[in-house]
Design a protein around this motif. Structure first.
Motif, PDB file in Angstrom:
ATOM      1  N   THR A  10       2.473 -62.595 -63.716  1.00 53.39           N
ATOM      2  CA  THR A  10       1.910 -63.799 -64.339  1.00 53.39           C
ATOM      3  C   THR A  10       1.019 -63.446 -65.530  1.00 53.39           C
ATOM      4  OG1 THR A  10      -0.041 -63.878 -62.878  1.00 53.39           O
ATOM      5  CG2 THR A  10       1.957 -65.029 -62.144  1.00 53.39           C
ATOM      6  N   LYS A  11       0.395 -62.274 -65.495  1.00 50.25           N
ATOM      7  CA  LYS A  11      -0.453 -61.835 -66.595  1.00 50.25           C
ATOM      8  C   LYS A  11       0.338 -61.151 -67.715  1.00 50.25           C
ATOM      9  CE  LYS A  11      -4.434 -63.142 -64.995  1.00 50.25           C
ATOM     10  NZ  LYS A  11      -5.227 -64.193 -65.699  1.00 50.25           N
ATOM     11  N   ARG A  12       1.605 -60.877 -67.448  1.00 51.97           N
ATOM     12  CA  ARG A  12       2.487 -60.227 -68.430  1.00 51.97           C
ATOM     13  C   ARG A  12       1.977 -58.847 -68.822  1.00 51.97           C
ATOM     14  NH1 ARG A  12       4.265 -65.328 -72.377  1.00 51.97           N
ATOM     15  NH2 ARG A  12       5.004 -66.671 -70.670  1.00 51.97           N
ATOM     16  N   TRP A  13       1.438 -58.153 -67.850  1.00 50.26           N
ATOM     17  CA  TRP A  13       1.059 -56.769 -68.057  1.00 50.26           C
ATOM     18  C   TRP A  13       2.256 -55.902 -67.674  1.00 50.26           C
ATOM     19  CZ3 TRP A  13      -3.895 -57.906 -64.840  1.00 50.26           C
ATOM     20  CH2 TRP A  13      -4.853 -58.521 -65.663  1.00 50.26           C
ATOM     21  N   THR A  14       2.851 -55.276 -68.628  1.00 48.37           N
ATOM     22  CA  THR A  14       4.098 -54.541 -68.383  1.00 48.37           C
ATOM     23  C   THR A  14       3.912 -53.026 -68.392  1.00 48.37           C
ATOM     24  OG1 THR A  14       4.631 -54.659 -70.749  1.00 48.37           O
ATOM     25  CG2 THR A  14       5.505 -56.405 -69.313  1.00 48.37           C
ATOM     26  N   ARG A  15       2.812 -52.560 -68.952  1.00 50.16           N
ATOM     27  CA  ARG A  15       2.580 -51.115 -69.013  1.00 50.16           C
ATOM     28  C   ARG A  15       1.585 -50.751 -67.909  1.00 50.16           C
ATOM     29  NH1 ARG A  15       0.860 -49.513 -74.931  1.00 50.16           N
ATOM     30  NH2 ARG A  15      -0.807 -50.992 -74.396  1.00 50.16           N
ATOM     31  N   LEU A  16       2.076 -50.013 -66.927  1.00 50.38           N
ATOM     32  CA  LEU A  16       1.289 -49.764 -65.728  1.00 50.38           C
ATOM     33  C   LEU A  16       1.230 -48.276 -65.410  1.00 50.38           C
ATOM     34  CD1 LEU A  16       3.004 -52.526 -63.558  1.00 50.38           C
ATOM     35  CD2 LEU A  16       0.920 -52.784 -64.917  1.00 50.38           C
ATOM     36  N   ALA A  17       0.105 -47.851 -64.872  1.00 51.04           N
ATOM     37  CA  ALA A  17      -0.056 -46.479 -64.383  1.00 51.04           C
ATOM     38  C   ALA A  17      -0.696 -46.544 -62.999  1.00 51.04           C
ATOM     39  CB  ALA A  17      -0.900 -45.653 -65.339  1.00 51.04           C
ATOM     40  N   LEU A  18      -0.544 -45.468 -62.238  1.00 54.76           N
ATOM     41  CA  LEU A  18      -1.020 -45.446 -60.861  1.00 54.76           C
ATOM     42  C   LEU A  18      -1.731 -44.131 -60.565  1.00 54.76           C
ATOM     43  CD1 LEU A  18      -1.044 -46.420 -57.831  1.00 54.76           C
ATOM     44  CD2 LEU A  18       1.214 -45.342 -57.626  1.00 54.76           C
ATOM     45  N   ILE A  19      -2.882 -44.245 -59.899  1.00 59.50           N
ATOM     46  CA  ILE A  19      -3.560 -43.089 -59.310  1.00 59.50           C
ATOM     47  C   ILE A  19      -3.609 -43.312 -57.808  1.00 59.50           C
ATOM     48  CG2 ILE A  19      -5.701 -41.784 -59.147  1.00 59.50           C
ATOM     49  CD1 ILE A  19      -6.364 -42.615 -61.987  1.00 59.50           C
ATOM     50  N   ALA A  20      -3.134 -42.354 -57.031  1.00 58.32           N
ATOM     51  CA  ALA A  20      -3.113 -42.486 -55.574  1.00 58.32           C
ATOM     52  C   ALA A  20      -3.863 -41.325 -54.940  1.00 58.32           C
ATOM     53  CB  ALA A  20      -1.685 -42.533 -55.052  1.00 58.32           C
ATOM     54  N   GLY A  21      -4.631 -41.647 -53.890  1.00 56.42           N
ATOM     55  CA  GLY A  21      -5.302 -40.609 -53.124  1.00 56.42           C
ATOM     56  C   GLY A  21      -4.360 -39.925 -52.159  1.00 56.42           C
ATOM     57  N   THR A  22      -4.914 -39.042 -51.359  1.00 59.43           N
ATOM     58  CA  THR A  22      -4.085 -38.234 -50.462  1.00 59.43           C
ATOM     59  C   THR A  22      -4.213 -38.631 -48.991  1.00 59.43           C
ATOM     60  OG1 THR A  22      -5.846 -36.567 -50.346  1.00 59.43           O
ATOM     61  CG2 THR A  22      -4.138 -36.252 -52.014  1.00 59.43           C
ATOM     62  N   HIS A  23      -5.057 -39.599 -48.664  1.00 58.00           N
ATOM     63  CA  HIS A  23      -5.128 -40.079 -47.289  1.00 58.00           C
ATOM     64  C   HIS A  23      -3.817 -40.780 -46.923  1.00 58.00           C
ATOM     65  CE1 HIS A  23      -9.383 -39.197 -46.718  1.00 58.00           C
ATOM     66  NE2 HIS A  23      -9.632 -39.751 -47.890  1.00 58.00           N
ATOM     67  N   PRO A  24      -3.433 -40.785 -45.658  1.00 58.23           N
ATOM     68  CA  PRO A  24      -2.195 -41.477 -45.265  1.00 58.23           C
ATOM     69  C   PRO A  24      -2.180 -42.942 -45.690  1.00 58.23           C
ATOM     70  CG  PRO A  24      -2.996 -40.109 -43.461  1.00 58.23           C
ATOM     71  CD  PRO A  24      -4.052 -40.078 -44.515  1.00 58.23           C
ATOM     72  N   GLU A  25      -3.333 -43.601 -45.628  1.00 59.45           N
ATOM     73  CA  GLU A  25      -3.398 -44.997 -46.058  1.00 59.45           C
ATOM     74  C   GLU A  25      -3.121 -45.129 -47.549  1.00 59.45           C
ATOM     75  OE1 GLU A  25      -5.721 -43.138 -44.472  1.00 59.45           O
ATOM     76  OE2 GLU A  25      -7.171 -44.471 -43.477  1.00 59.45           O
ATOM     77  N   ASP A  26      -3.608 -44.177 -48.338  1.00 61.23           N
ATOM     78  CA  ASP A  26      -3.350 -44.186 -49.775  1.00 61.23           C
ATOM     79  C   ASP A  26      -1.855 -44.046 -50.050  1.00 61.23           C
ATOM     80  OD1 ASP A  26      -6.120 -44.177 -49.932  1.00 61.23           O
ATOM     81  OD2 ASP A  26      -6.234 -42.032 -50.362  1.00 61.23           O
ATOM     82  N   THR A  27      -1.242 -43.093 -49.359  1.00 57.55           N
ATOM     83  CA  THR A  27       0.186 -42.849 -49.546  1.00 57.55           C
ATOM     84  C   THR A  27       1.008 -44.082 -49.189  1.00 57.55           C
ATOM     85  OG1 THR A  27      -0.150 -40.499 -49.050  1.00 57.55           O
ATOM     86  CG2 THR A  27       2.094 -41.343 -48.880  1.00 57.55           C
ATOM     87  N   ALA A  28       0.638 -44.743 -48.086  1.00 59.33           N
ATOM     88  CA  ALA A  28       1.378 -45.927 -47.652  1.00 59.33           C
ATOM     89  C   ALA A  28       1.220 -47.079 -48.636  1.00 59.33           C
ATOM     90  CB  ALA A  28       0.911 -46.349 -46.265  1.00 59.33           C
ATOM     91  N   PHE A  29       0.001 -47.312 -49.112  1.00 56.81           N
ATOM     92  CA  PHE A  29      -0.220 -48.414 -50.048  1.00 56.81           C
ATOM     93  C   PHE A  29       0.440 -48.120 -51.388  1.00 56.81           C
ATOM     94  CE2 PHE A  29      -3.378 -50.954 -52.751  1.00 56.81           C
ATOM     95  CZ  PHE A  29      -2.682 -52.139 -52.567  1.00 56.81           C
ATOM     96  N   ALA A  30       0.397 -46.858 -51.831  1.00 53.29           N
ATOM     97  CA  ALA A  30       1.058 -46.490 -53.084  1.00 53.29           C
ATOM     98  C   ALA A  30       2.565 -46.720 -52.987  1.00 53.29           C
ATOM     99  CB  ALA A  30       0.762 -45.034 -53.433  1.00 53.29           C
ATOM    100  N   ALA A  31       3.161 -46.367 -51.846  1.00 51.54           N
ATOM    101  CA  ALA A  31       4.589 -46.603 -51.658  1.00 51.54           C
ATOM    102  C   ALA A  31       4.902 -48.095 -51.701  1.00 51.54           C
ATOM    103  CB  ALA A  31       5.050 -46.005 -50.330  1.00 51.54           C
ATOM    104  N   ALA A  32       4.038 -48.901 -51.088  1.00 54.46           N
ATOM    105  CA  ALA A  32       4.244 -50.355 -51.123  1.00 54.46           C
ATOM    106  C   ALA A  32       4.119 -50.884 -52.537  1.00 54.46           C
ATOM    107  CB  ALA A  32       3.243 -51.037 -50.197  1.00 54.46           C
ATOM    108  N   LEU A  33       3.184 -50.356 -53.306  1.00 60.53           N
ATOM    109  CA  LEU A  33       3.033 -50.799 -54.695  1.00 60.53           C
ATOM    110  C   LEU A  33       4.285 -50.470 -55.511  1.00 60.53           C
ATOM    111  CD1 LEU A  33      -0.679 -49.761 -55.430  1.00 60.53           C
ATOM    112  CD2 LEU A  33       0.235 -52.099 -55.387  1.00 60.53           C
TER     113      LEU A  33
END
Length: 407
Positions: A178-201
């Motif tokens: 909805t915001k029309r933001w098309t250029r995206l980057a991601l930083i993910a931590g190493t905790h299992p919760e981080d890995t799971a949420f990053a995969a969902a993203l």
């Protein structure tokens, strides 16, 4: 447990509003009298977990996290029960981190637990659901967000009131569209919760036609309280050009130090910045302010997503008892998974449960520390039957087999 009274301290306006509920209360009373009154025993089963060490403990986890929401809901449904002739009680089983979970769960089941509201990690939840003694029980998960619990690892006797990672990620992806933001980057931590949420993203971005320009893993062990201004700019300097920086930091470890320290000035979203959550203290529309005020009065703190998930679980059980006219787990489950289920949740739309994976449907607030930025699902994301099913796996996408064919 501190009991709340709706009658105490009611203002004139609140009394007038209460009169408007008379007809509804009378209808509930008639339905309860026709079905027969009874008591519902609800078992709170909690596995205490020592949280992982993080850089800052300024926001310590409350000792009554989740349980406080269940207590508030118990007061709510008990008030309704005075009109309908039904009663409710919660029996607590709390397992400390160093103790074995299954023996305590077995003991609760052996003592008569049949309707369980559970706050426990995914592995403990599944072990409980698979116990022979729990075969005919109804279990409501209020703490484990893993997508697999709603997919290949689903169990027919488990319903979920905490949003999954996929639901939260889909809400954020819709917001980004909805915001029309098309250029995206991601930083993910190493905790299992981080890995799971990053995969969902990543999955949600693909689902809604978006893509990451680049991503990095945060594996620093330096004290960011001292080094953020020096380390974060260097860490983010080589990320591709982006409009929005996504962060997957579910325990709240490092992301707070990323804000305002990136090489380029960029907005944050995900686990920091604009956050998709099941609930937050800043939610106040659609009557939520009165729920928030009652929770603050009872606990002296803000209501968190885990508290809301527990509140919603107990509130849903109260509604099911009233509407279905039974306290039996099978009857309660059947009503909760039916098209008739409509549970008020102060989020602008009624809550209900998906019959293909047991996940509670709910809008997802996207919040900052001080305000609700938006509420997903968004206009334009259409669905044939329920727009809430654009958040998380829809019926054709489900990998859950335990519920059978919901059609």
């Amino acid at each position: 447990m501190r009991a709340l009274s709706f009658a105490a301290g009611l203002s004139f306006a609140a009394r007038a509003a209460g009169l408007a509920l008379t007809a509804q209360a009378a209808g509930l009373l008639f339905a309860a009298q026709a079905a027969g009154a009874g008591e519902l025993r609800i078992d709170w089963i909690e596995r205490q977990v020592t949280p992982p060490p993080v850089l800052s403990n300024m926001q310590a986890r409350p000792e009554d996290l989740g349980r406080a929401g269940a207590a508030l809901a118990l007061a709510d449904i008990s008030t309704t029960g005075k009109f309908t002739g039904q009663s409710y009680r919660i029996t607590d089983t709390v397992v400390p981190p160093e103790a074995e979970f299954l023996p305590a769960a077995r003991a609760a089941l052996g003592a008569g637990a049949r309707v369980l509201v559970v706050r426990a990690p995914a592995e403990d939840l599944l072990a409980l659901a698979d116990l022979p003694e729990a075969k005919g029980a109804l279990i409501l998960n209020t703490a484990a967000p893993e997508d697999a619990l709603r997919g290949p690892g689903c169990r027919a006797n488990v319903l979920h009131t905490l949003p999954s990672y996929a639901m939260r990620a889909d809400a954020l992806a819709q917001f980004i569209v909805t915001k029309r933001w098309t250029r995206l980057a991601l930083i993910a931590g190493t905790h299992p919760e981080d890995t799971a949420f990053a995969a969902a993203l990543r999955a949600s971005l693909t689902k809604f036609g978006l893509a990451l320009a680049g991503e990095k893993t945060w594996a620093y062990d330096a004290d960011m309280r001292r080094a953020a201004a020096a380390e974060v700019p260097l860490f983010t300097q080589d990320l591709p050009a982006h409009d929005l920086l996504l962060v997957a930091d579910e325990p709240g470890d490092f992301a707070r130090y990323v804000a305002y320290n990136t090489w380029e000035p960029r907005l944050l979203a995900g686990s920091e910045g604009a956050k998709p959550v099941g609930w937050a203290g800043v939610v106040e529309q659609n009557g939520a302010a009165q729920l928030q005020n009652r929770f603050r009065e009872a606990t002296g703190r803000e209501m968190r997503a885990e508290d809301y998930a527990a509140w919603a679980a107990v509130a849903a059980l109260g509604e099911a008892v009233t509407r279905a006219g039974t306290t039996e787990p099978a009857g309660l489950r059947a009503w909760l998974l039916s098209d008739a289920a409509r549970i008020g949740g102060f989020l602008g739309r009624p809550l209900s449960f998906r019959p293909w994976d047991g996940q509670m449907r709910q809008p997802i607030p996207i919040v900052t520390e001080r305000a609700v930025v938006a509420l997903a699902p968004f206009e334009g994301f259409l669905h044939a039957t329920n727009e809430l099913d654009t958040l998380g796996p829809d019926r054709p996408e489900t990998l859950c087999q335990a519920f059978g064919d919901p059609e």
